[in-house]
Design an enzyme around this catalytic site. Sequence first.
Site, PDB file in Angstrom:
ATOM      1  N   LEU A   1       0.838  -1.194   0.000  1.00 19.14           N
ATOM      2  CA  LEU A   1       0.000   0.000   0.000  1.00 19.14           C
ATOM      3  C   LEU A   1       0.876   1.247   0.000  1.00 19.14           C
ATOM      4  O   LEU A   1       1.753   1.385   0.866  1.00 19.14           O
ATOM      5  CB  LEU A   1      -0.905   0.030   1.238  1.00 19.14           C
ATOM      6  CG  LEU A   1      -1.799  -1.194   1.481  1.00 19.14           C
ATOM      7  CD1 LEU A   1      -2.546  -1.045   2.808  1.00 19.14           C
ATOM      8  CD2 LEU A   1      -2.780  -1.382   0.340  1.00 19.14           C
TER       9      LEU A   1
ATOM     10  N   GLY B   1     -11.830   0.676  -0.932  1.00 20.60           N
ATOM     11  CA  GLY B   1     -10.456   0.982  -1.345  1.00 20.60           C
ATOM     12  C   GLY B   1      -9.423   0.254  -0.511  1.00 20.60           C
ATOM     13  O   GLY B   1      -9.675  -0.812   0.033  1.00 20.60           O
ATOM     14  N   GLU B   2      -8.220   0.832  -0.445  1.00 16.97           N
ATOM     15  CA  GLU B   2      -7.121   0.309   0.372  1.00 16.97           C
ATOM     16  C   GLU B   2      -6.601  -1.043  -0.122  1.00 16.97           C
ATOM     17  O   GLU B   2      -5.867  -1.722   0.598  1.00 16.97           O
ATOM     18  CB  GLU B   2      -7.537   0.178   1.841  1.00 16.97           C
ATOM     19  CG  GLU B   2      -8.052   1.453   2.473  1.00 16.97           C
ATOM     20  CD  GLU B   2      -8.516   1.256   3.905  1.00 16.97           C
ATOM     21  OE1 GLU B   2      -8.320   0.160   4.462  1.00 16.97           O
ATOM     22  OE2 GLU B   2      -9.078   2.199   4.467  1.00 16.97           O
ATOM     23  N   GLY B   3      -6.979  -1.466  -1.321  1.00 13.89           N
ATOM     24  CA  GLY B   3      -6.566  -2.774  -1.806  1.00 13.89           C
ATOM     25  C   GLY B   3      -7.509  -3.888  -1.421  1.00 13.89           C
ATOM     26  O   GLY B   3      -7.252  -5.058  -1.726  1.00 13.89           O
TER      27      GLY B   3
END
Length: 374
Positions: A64, A319-321
Amino acid sequence: MNLDDFSDLIERPDGGVRRDAEERRERLVVPPGALGRLDELGEWLSAAQGSVKVRAVEQPKVVLFAGDHGVASLGVSGRPAGTTHELVRAVLDGASPLAVLARSARVPVRVVDAGVDCEPELLPAEVVRHRVRRGSGRIDIEDAMSAEETEAAVRLGVAIADEEADSGTDLVVLGDLSVGGTTPAATLIAALCGTDASVVTGRGGAGIDDLAWMRKCAAVRDSLRRARPVLGDQLALLGAVGGADLAAMTGFLLQSAVRRMPVILDGVVGAACALVAQRAAFRAPDWWLAGQVSGEPAQAKALDRMALNPLLDHGVTVGEGTGALLALPLVQAAAALAAELPERPEPTTPDEAQDGASDGASVGAPDSVSDEES
């Protein structure tokens, strides 16, 4: 630095190996097509690994890149400007959706602070040691970064990709942690696709109301005016309307392709960086998978331009992967099936060969005929 130099360094996954893998797939006990897209993923992995028999994905890593964006001060995000450090802290403390899923799947997570706007003491030294600058400029009226900072951010991404490849990481789930990051992402995609602000502006992972969406549209519109004069130079474009985290992700994607390390993309920020990277090296997208549909119109436009078809569409917008990590088990399943399913035994007598041919001819035929047809 010239991003176009990556074009000479990146090769496509091995096409000959993929053809051999497709031929091997025809010989497996499960009929071709019965596994749907898992077949395609298995063949893609064969080519990426350079091995007809796929190796298991055993050392995946979530990476990230984090950064704040000055444009968030315009009220274009569902979160207050300058609070990316809270998102980082939630991941490190195991309290975010991405952290929960990664812990459940036993996938390690690495957070890289490229441009978070906070005191370094608020985050662990390992996270902040690569920081290029504290926050990025307000791209509607000023550059996100200087030329020197832009190059430093791209080199940071290259270095992180090398570190992961050297440590044995065999697949990366790539994500971002940012407040305001979808605005520069939409700007980059609109600039590279030649579209207007309203076509690419979404509501972000945190969600915004109509008034905030209109402010975001205006910010993308004004940023586009600043982006168009530098469209021919990817580095200048990232410096003008990107951000430290986006530039680092672009460098990471390019170097991952150089190192033949597959990457699963998450949302619109990753898609924007991928589109910039594709402009520099047209073979690079062959090393990437689109993990999910994020619901952002800019992401859909970027993925269409790169001919990347998302693996999942579950409505995950956090989000955030997170969405890309949800796609990882699908890729691992494809690898396991391609590696472990046995091949059909070769016929040992002419009669067995004839029986096999007869069975093959009957595949897909109706079991019975209706009264009307008879």
